[in-house]
Write a protein that holds these residues in place. Structure first.
Motif, mmCIF file in Angstrom:
data_model
loop_
_atom_site.group_PDB
_atom_site.id
_atom_site.type_symbol
_atom_site.label_atom_id
_atom_site.label_comp_id
_atom_site.label_asym_id
_atom_site.label_seq_id
_atom_site.Cartn_x
_atom_site.Cartn_y
_atom_site.Cartn_z
ATOM 1 N N TYR A 227 0.855 -1.267 0.000
ATOM 2 C CA TYR A 227 0.027 0.103 0.069
ATOM 3 C C TYR A 227 0.916 1.078 -0.125
ATOM 4 C CZ TYR A 227 -3.965 -3.068 1.186
ATOM 5 O OH TYR A 227 -4.776 -4.010 1.083
ATOM 6 N N PHE A 228 1.990 1.191 0.121
ATOM 7 C CA PHE A 228 2.894 2.290 0.168
ATOM 8 C C PHE A 228 3.916 2.548 -1.013
ATOM 9 C CE2 PHE A 228 3.145 0.731 4.909
ATOM 10 C CZ PHE A 228 1.888 1.262 5.255
ATOM 11 N N ASP A 229 4.460 3.864 -1.037
ATOM 12 C CA ASP A 229 5.263 4.251 -2.178
ATOM 13 C C ASP A 229 6.826 3.710 -1.770
ATOM 14 O OD1 ASP A 229 6.381 6.165 -0.600
ATOM 15 O OD2 ASP A 229 5.056 7.691 -1.645
ATOM 16 N N ARG A 230 7.601 3.812 -2.852
ATOM 17 C CA ARG A 230 8.921 3.282 -2.753
ATOM 18 C C ARG A 230 9.648 3.883 -1.361
ATOM 19 N NH1 ARG A 230 13.392 1.085 -5.758
ATOM 20 N NH2 ARG A 230 15.262 1.831 -4.907
ATOM 21 N N SER A 231 9.585 5.153 -1.375
ATOM 22 C CA SER A 231 10.338 5.938 -0.061
ATOM 23 C C SER A 231 9.805 5.578 1.463
ATOM 24 C CB SER A 231 10.513 7.398 -0.150
ATOM 25 O OG SER A 231 8.912 7.841 -0.313
ATOM 26 N N THR A 232 8.426 5.342 1.450
ATOM 27 C CA THR A 232 7.516 4.723 2.649
ATOM 28 C C THR A 232 7.972 3.332 2.897
ATOM 29 O OG1 THR A 232 5.911 6.522 2.038
ATOM 30 C CG2 THR A 232 5.553 4.661 3.816
ATOM 31 N N LYS A 233 8.129 2.585 1.744
ATOM 32 C CA LYS A 233 8.419 0.979 2.198
ATOM 33 C C LYS A 233 10.050 1.167 2.664
ATOM 34 C CE LYS A 233 5.897 -0.826 -1.801
ATOM 35 N NZ LYS A 233 5.904 -1.499 -2.887
#
Length: 278
Positions: A227-233
């Motif tokens: 559910y998250f974008d790359r930077s959040t992951k």
């Protein structure tokens, strides 16, 4: 659904504001194809609040986050889970991870595990069953199970499930870990107290600070990173790395990967990762 068929006025601008609020609060990325889902899930909130348009709901949500954000997130999040889902993770845990943890833990006979994004509790109970069944008898463990959605946490803490949910567990596990209901509850089971008491269910927003959470041997965070974008992951994976003991294990969902993310984890295959011992 055509606009003329909607009970409440709802525009693309309303949807965009709502999904931006969702991202700011929870980190969840909401794709364009969830436009109709947001309407159907949130219409009941407008009825409950006596509002006539989604614009007024967005304004209310922005003005009263302490009152409404939990209801908002509960409405729009999806919770799909099952006992021993992605069973290869539990087999790896029993046959490889637990023997290695016991071997490396000289002078320590306690284990700490975290089910992050636990939904209605099946993963946390599956984890606790595996630990009960495969840790040496003189070891103790505690499982922390967290989710953003308070409704699913209430279900998880109660530990009551339809018979269909446990149909594939096998007779031995059913007898050992569940009580069958009687009367009007005869199509339901409840997790026995011994297993429920090994788990602490708690609301937690993974996007907020949780400095008190550390020293874990195991973290299950499956079907959350999608559910998250790359930077959040990457940021979340690094925080899990910090929360794990050296030699600890991170389990993520079958459709997820830490590939090309700077996290410090060693990939073991089948979406299992390990924090190096040194």
């Amino acid at each position: 659904m055509r606009d003329s068929q909607r009970e409440f006025a709802y525009t693309r601008a309303d949807f965009d504001r709502l999904r931006q609020l969702s991202r700011d609060y929870s980190g969840i990325q909401v794709p364009d194809d969830k436009f109709d889902m947001f309407y159907s899930r949130l219409a009941k909130r407008l009825r409950a609040l006596g509002l006539s348009t989604f614009r007024s709901y967005v304004d209310y949500l922005s003005a009263h986050p302490d009152l409404e954000f939990t209801e908002f997130i509960n409405s729009v999040t999806t919770n799909l889970t099952a006992f021993f889902r992605e069973n290869h993770h539990f087999e790896f845990l029993a046959k490889q991870a637990l023997p290695q943890i016991c071997k490396q833990s000289v002078g320590r006979k306690t284990l700490s595990a975290w089910s992050a994004g636990c939904s209605t509790g099946e993963e946390a109970y599956s984890l606790a069953m595996t630990l009960h069944e495969h840790l040496p008898g003189d070891w103790r463990f505690q499982v922390l199970a967290t989710d953003l959605d308070t409704q699913v946490l209430r279900t998880a803490a109660a530990g009551v499930y339809p018979l269909e949910a446990v149909a594939r567990l096998g007779e031995r596990r059913l007898k050992q870990w569940f009580q069958k209901g009687v009367g009007r509850q005869d199509r339901r089971v409840r997790v026995k107290a011994e297993l429920r008491e090994a788990i602490e269910f708690r609301q937690l927003n993974l996007m907020r600070d949780w400095p008190e959470l550390s020293g874990f041997d195991l973290i299950f965070c499956r079907n959350v990173l999608i559910y998250f974008d790359r930077s959040t992951k990457e940021a979340l994976a690094k925080r899990y790395w910090q929360a794990l003991r050296p030699g600890g294990y991170l389990f993520i969902g079958h459709s997820e990967s830490l590939h090309q993310l700077d996290t410090g984890f060693e990939a073991l295959g089948q979406t299992v990762y390990r924090k190096p011992e040194r």
